[in-house]
Design an enzyme around this catalytic site. Structure first.
Site, PDB file in Angstrom:
ATOM      1  N   GLU A  50       0.831  -1.209   0.000  1.00  0.00           N
ATOM      2  CA  GLU A  50       0.000   0.000   0.000  1.00  0.00           C
ATOM      3  C   GLU A  50       0.867   1.262   0.000  1.00  0.00           C
ATOM      4  O   GLU A  50       0.643   2.185  -0.790  1.00  0.00           O
ATOM      5  CB  GLU A  50      -0.920   0.028   1.233  1.00  0.00           C
ATOM      6  CG  GLU A  50      -1.967  -1.073   1.294  1.00  0.00           C
ATOM      7  CD  GLU A  50      -3.015  -1.001   0.189  1.00  0.00           C
ATOM      8  OE1 GLU A  50      -3.096   0.026  -0.514  1.00  0.00           O
ATOM      9  OE2 GLU A  50      -3.750  -1.987   0.019  1.00  0.00           O
ATOM     10  N   ASN A  54       1.395   3.897  -3.089  1.00  0.00           N
ATOM     11  CA  ASN A  54       1.073   5.315  -2.903  1.00  0.00           C
ATOM     12  C   ASN A  54       2.222   6.225  -3.333  1.00  0.00           C
ATOM     13  O   ASN A  54       2.000   7.253  -3.977  1.00  0.00           O
ATOM     14  CB  ASN A  54       0.722   5.592  -1.433  1.00  0.00           C
ATOM     15  CG  ASN A  54      -0.713   5.211  -1.106  1.00  0.00           C
ATOM     16  OD1 ASN A  54      -1.493   4.868  -1.986  1.00  0.00           O
ATOM     17  ND2 ASN A  54      -1.047   5.271   0.177  1.00  0.00           N
ATOM     18  N   ARG A 110      -9.015   3.835  -7.841  1.00  0.00           N
ATOM     19  CA  ARG A 110      -8.514   3.733  -6.476  1.00  0.00           C
ATOM     20  C   ARG A 110      -9.683   3.983  -5.533  1.00  0.00           C
ATOM     21  O   ARG A 110     -10.580   4.773  -5.853  1.00  0.00           O
ATOM     22  CB  ARG A 110      -7.401   4.750  -6.219  1.00  0.00           C
ATOM     23  CG  ARG A 110      -6.319   4.817  -7.294  1.00  0.00           C
ATOM     24  CD  ARG A 110      -4.941   4.764  -6.699  1.00  0.00           C
ATOM     25  NE  ARG A 110      -4.696   3.489  -6.073  1.00  0.00           N
ATOM     26  CZ  ARG A 110      -4.198   2.428  -6.708  1.00  0.00           C
ATOM     27  NH1 ARG A 110      -3.895   2.481  -7.972  1.00  0.00           N
ATOM     28  NH2 ARG A 110      -4.006   1.307  -6.060  1.00  0.00           N
TER      29      ARG A 110
HETATM   30  N1  LIG Z   1       3.130   9.073  -0.873  1.00  0.00           N
HETATM   31  C1  LIG Z   1       2.112   9.918  -1.124  1.00  0.00           C
HETATM   32  N2  LIG Z   1       2.352  11.106  -1.745  1.00  0.00           N
HETATM   33  C2  LIG Z   1       1.340  11.967  -2.027  1.00  0.00           C
HETATM   34  N3  LIG Z   1       0.052  11.747  -1.701  1.00  0.00           N
HETATM   35  C3  LIG Z   1      -0.247  10.590  -1.064  1.00  0.00           C
HETATM   36  C4  LIG Z   1       0.757   9.615  -0.757  1.00  0.00           C
HETATM   37  N4  LIG Z   1       0.168   8.586  -0.120  1.00  0.00           N
HETATM   38  C5  LIG Z   1      -1.140   8.898  -0.050  1.00  0.00           C
HETATM   39  N5  LIG Z   1      -1.403  10.082  -0.616  1.00  0.00           N
HETATM   40  C6  LIG Z   1      -2.731  10.770  -0.676  1.00  0.00           C
HETATM   41  O1  LIG Z   1      -3.590  10.162   0.272  1.00  0.00           O
HETATM   42  C7  LIG Z   1      -4.766   9.667  -0.382  1.00  0.00           C
HETATM   43  C8  LIG Z   1      -5.266   8.417   0.326  1.00  0.00           C
HETATM   44  O2  LIG Z   1      -4.351   7.338   0.177  1.00  0.00           O
HETATM   45  P1  LIG Z   1      -4.918   5.850   0.269  1.00  0.00           P
HETATM   46  O3  LIG Z   1      -3.814   4.905   0.002  1.00  0.00           O
HETATM   47  O4  LIG Z   1      -5.663   5.699   1.545  1.00  0.00           O
HETATM   48  O5  LIG Z   1      -5.994   5.806  -0.911  1.00  0.00           O
HETATM   49  P2  LIG Z   1      -5.740   5.736  -2.498  1.00  0.00           P
HETATM   50  O6  LIG Z   1      -4.323   5.425  -2.775  1.00  0.00           O
HETATM   51  O7  LIG Z   1      -6.288   6.971  -3.096  1.00  0.00           O
HETATM   52  O8  LIG Z   1      -6.664   4.503  -2.924  1.00  0.00           O
HETATM   53  P3  LIG Z   1      -6.310   2.929  -2.717  1.00  0.00           P
HETATM   54  O9  LIG Z   1      -5.103   2.853  -1.834  1.00  0.00           O
HETATM   55  O10 LIG Z   1      -7.530   2.332  -2.081  1.00  0.00           O
HETATM   56  O11 LIG Z   1      -6.069   2.392  -4.068  1.00  0.00           O
HETATM   57  C9  LIG Z   1      -4.374   9.475  -1.826  1.00  0.00           C
HETATM   58  O12 LIG Z   1      -5.476   9.516  -2.706  1.00  0.00           O
HETATM   59  C10 LIG Z   1      -3.410  10.653  -2.030  1.00  0.00           C
HETATM   60  O13 LIG Z   1      -4.105  11.845  -2.236  1.00  0.00           O
HETATM   61 MG   LIG Z   2      -3.329   3.874  -1.859  1.00  0.00          MG
END
Ligand SMILES: Nc1ncnc2c1ncn2[C@@H]1O[C@H](COP(=O)(O)OP(=O)(O)OP(=O)(O)O)[C@@H](O)[C@H]1O
Ligand SMILES: [Mg+2]
Lengths: 146, 103
Positions: A50, A54, A110
């Site tokens: 995860e 990200n 996502r």
């Molecule tokens: N390393 C990162 N750099 C920049 N923004 C991030 C990062 N990690 C998370 N985010 C932000 O936090 C939000 C939530 O992250 P999360 O992993 O919970 O959901 P997602 O990646 O959008 O969806 P999923 O993980 O269910 O596929 C992301 O949509 C993004 O905006």
């Molecule tokens: Mg994610």
């Protein structure tokens, strides 16, 4: 209580999607020294996947960059894994960690569950982030082992 | 990798390997192709041979659920065990999991 470091391993790799499986396999290999249960290994792999995904899809938005993964073992079977990127950063970490919060466009499919999954599979998840500078996700779990 | 078992309007798609962001694209293309061609009444995703799935898999399932619903069909998941079932539960999709096989 001061943590006593027993082992450490650092991995640096380009932010490309094929390294998602590499990163979680590396984490699984690192915790092998604790003789973990199948469930513990799966939990670590999932949380790492995860955080690394990200970094690749949000942090660098699929542009070039480097992801750093620091794996540490502390006394008492405490595993700490830090995943760092020097990407766009998160403006509001608290909001980003809410279930179903996602900034990804619909076609990327996502669901905003990554942080929820990390929190559910690990004991502790901390996020440090600065806009324009990058993000560090600190994952911690104490393994009971077999 | 994907194996399709076609029984008229009921289709079972057996997924193989890890479902992460890297692999999701390929699964998505293959499944959307099957959905568009067969317009199934029921699409069963068989997770028996999936060794790993993260939230990218949840996005994959939700997206295919929409695609199947759009052609008037339904989607179900079978043989999801351990952490994969936990992932599906976390995403609120437990109702899609079948315990008994439907075909
Ligand atoms: N390393 C990162 N750099 C920049 N923004 C991030 C990062 N990690 C998370 N985010 C932000 O936090 C939000 C939530 O992250 P999360 O992993 O919970 O959901 P997602 O990646 O959008 O969806 P999923 O993980 O269910 O596929 C992301 O949509 C993004 O905006
Ligand atoms: Mg994610």
């Amino acid at each position: 209580m001061k943590k006593i470091l027993i082992n450490e391993c650092v991995l640096r790799f380009p932010a490309i999607s094929r390294n998602e499986s590499l990163s979680r396999s590396a984490a699984a290999a690192f915790v092998l020294q604790l003789d973990p249960t199948v469930e513990e290994t799966a939990a670590i792999k999932t949380a790492v996947s995860e955080a690394v995904t990200n970094a690749i899809v949000h942090g660098y938005r699929n542009t070039k960059g480097t992801v750093e993964m620091i794996m540490r073992l502390y006394e008492g079977n405490l595993v700490q894994i830090i995943i760092k990127d020097k990407g766009c950063g998160i403006p509001d970490v608290k909001a980003a960690m809410e279930p179903e919060f996602s900034t990804a466009p619909p076609e990327e499919e996502r669901s905003g569950l990554g942080f929820t999954v990390m929190e559910s599979f690990m004991d502790k998840v901390r996020v440090r982030s600065a806009e324009g500078k990058g993000t560090a996700v600190v994952l911690e779990k104490t393994l009971i082992g077999k | 990798m994907l194996k399709i078992y076609n029984d008229g309007k009921r289709i079972t798609a057996a997924l193989y390997g890890d479902i992460d962001h890297h692999a999701a694209r390929e699964f998505r293309t293959a499944l959307d192709d099957v959905i568009a061609r067969s317009r199934p009444e029921l699409l069963v995703l068989d997770m028996e041979n999936v060794g790993f799935m993260d939230s990218s898999g949840v996005g994959l399932i939700l997206g295919r659920m929409r695609a199947v619903n759009d052609v008037g069909g339904e989607i179900l998941i079978k043989n999801a065990r351990g952490e994969i079932a936990e992932m599906i539960r976390l995403s609120g999709l437990s109702s899609l999991i079948v315990t008994k096989t439907t075909n």
